[in-house]
Design an enzyme around this catalytic site. Structure first.
Site, PDB file in Angstrom:
ATOM      1  N   ARG A  65     -18.894  31.407   3.694  1.00  0.00           N
ATOM      2  CA  ARG A  65     -18.207  31.848   3.350  1.00  0.00           C
ATOM      3  C   ARG A  65     -16.584  31.027   3.680  1.00  0.00           C
ATOM      4  NH1 ARG A  65     -19.482  33.210  -0.999  1.00  0.00           N
ATOM      5  NH2 ARG A  65     -17.962  33.890  -2.029  1.00  0.00           N
ATOM      6  N   HIS A  67     -18.544  22.224  13.827  1.00  0.00           N
ATOM      7  CA  HIS A  67     -18.820  21.316  12.375  1.00  0.00           C
ATOM      8  C   HIS A  67     -20.000  20.353  12.694  1.00  0.00           C
ATOM      9  CE1 HIS A  67     -17.511  20.043   8.206  1.00  0.00           C
ATOM     10  NE2 HIS A  67     -17.414  18.917   8.940  1.00  0.00           N
ATOM     11  N   ASP A  75     -12.323  22.841   7.872  1.00  0.00           N
ATOM     12  CA  ASP A  75     -12.696  21.872   8.936  1.00  0.00           C
ATOM     13  C   ASP A  75     -11.274  21.900   9.757  1.00  0.00           C
ATOM     14  OD1 ASP A  75     -15.599  22.865   8.520  1.00  0.00           O
ATOM     15  OD2 ASP A  75     -15.266  21.352   7.307  1.00  0.00           O
ATOM     16  N   GLU A 129     -24.512  20.399  18.904  1.00  0.00           N
ATOM     17  CA  GLU A 129     -24.350  20.978  18.774  1.00  0.00           C
ATOM     18  C   GLU A 129     -24.856  22.962  20.111  1.00  0.00           C
ATOM     19  OE1 GLU A 129     -24.253  22.881  15.137  1.00  0.00           O
ATOM     20  OE2 GLU A 129     -24.992  20.885  14.290  1.00  0.00           O
TER      21      GLU A 129
HETATM   22  C1  GRF Z   1     -24.777  24.119  11.893  1.00  0.00           C
HETATM   23  O1  GRF Z   1     -25.210  22.758  11.675  1.00  0.00           O
HETATM   24  C2  GRF Z   1     -23.036  24.060  12.024  1.00  0.00           C
HETATM   25  O2  GRF Z   1     -22.830  22.903  12.895  1.00  0.00           O
HETATM   26  C3  GRF Z   1     -23.147  24.014  10.529  1.00  0.00           C
HETATM   27  O3  GRF Z   1     -23.788  24.771  10.094  1.00  0.00           O
HETATM   28  C4  GRF Z   1     -24.809  24.834  10.828  1.00  0.00           C
HETATM   29  C5  GRF Z   1     -25.213  25.734  11.761  1.00  0.00           C
HETATM   30  O4  GRF Z   1     -26.855  26.264  11.953  1.00  0.00           O
HETATM   31  N1  GRF Z   1     -21.410  24.715  10.187  1.00  0.00           N
HETATM   32  P1  GRF Z   1     -27.448  27.685  12.655  1.00  0.00           P
HETATM   33  O5  GRF Z   1     -27.188  28.464  11.728  1.00  0.00           O
HETATM   34  O6  GRF Z   1     -26.177  27.804  13.370  1.00  0.00           O
HETATM   35  O7  GRF Z   1     -28.348  26.477  12.850  1.00  0.00           O
END
Ligand code: GRF
Length: 217
Positions: free
Chosen positions: A93, A111, A147, A176
């Site tokens: 959101r 991101h 972003d 990530e």
């Molecule tokens: C991730 O790729 C994050 O960078 C993006 O949304 C995705 C979320 O994945 N904002 P998760 O729900 O953490 O597995």
């Protein structure tokens, strides 16, 4: 030093939430998750939080007539939980300017691209279409524009021959899961400062090196 109290906002799978949970269970990690909030009751991440014994709350955007009302409800829940910092982790959101300002410099997002490249959705397909050799992920402070905001940690991953968006997404996601806990640790250790130029400064030479780590090495 007291552990930083964190809320994580999710909408779905919650694999980044899981990475943060896994970091926070370590006794020497300087932050703890006090609340997981979702706008969707079917978010898989809610189960991950419950499994870890973390309080969860669902605040559906559908129960609120306007974005502002939804944001106010979110804010009230975060205030009630007494958190210092809010981590967006796949929270789908858009948050309004008033909310973003209220949590200024206490609101993070992850991101799946090397910002400022590929803001918005479908980052991996767009990276492939552009023919970039590297992509990655960015943890940043949130500003009102989508972003956008001071960059805390980035991780680069190579784009390999034969990649489709799923393969690339999986490689970036692994990065990530290292980048978000690292950013949270740097903040919780009070090593992050936003300079007058709007850029993030990191105290400590190793911390600075950490923040540009390349997970493929
Ligand atoms: C991730 O790729 C994050 O960078 C993006 O949304 C995705 C979320 O994945 N904002 P998760 O729900 O953490 O597995």
């Amino acid at each position: 030093m007291a552990r930083l109290k964190v809320a994580v906002l999710i909408s779905g799978r919650g694999s980044n939430l899981q990475a943060l949970i896994d970091a926070c269970v370590r006794r020497d990690f300087p932050a703890e998750i006090r609340l997981v909030l979702s706008n969707r009751s079917d978010a898989q991440g809610l189960g991950r939080a419950a499994q870890a014994g973390i309080p969860t709350q669902v605040i559906s955007h559908r129960d609120h007539a306007t974005r502002e009302e939804f944001d106010v409800a979110l804010d009230a829940a975060l205030q009630a939980a007494g958190v210092d910092l809010v981590c967006l982790a796949g929270f789908m959101r858009l948050l309004g300017e008033a909310f973003v300002e209220r949590w200024r410099d206490r609101l993070l997002n992850i991101h799946p691209s090397l910002l400022p490249a590929f803001r918005g959705l479908n980052t991996h397909a767009r990276a492939l279409a552009a023919g970039v050799r590297f992509t990655g992920c960015t943890v940043h402070f949130v500003r009102a524009a989508v972003d956008d905001g001071p960059i805390i940690v980035q991780a680069a991953v190579p784009v390999l021959p034969g990649d489709d968006s799923e393969a690339l997404a999986a490689r970036v996601l692994a990065a990530e899961h290292r980048a978000y806990p690292l950013a949270l640790r740097l903040i919780a250790e009070r090593r992050i400062r936003i300079g007058d130029d709007g850029r993030v400064e990191i105290r400590g030479a190793t911390a600075a090196a950490d923040a540009v780590f390349n997970p493929s090495t």
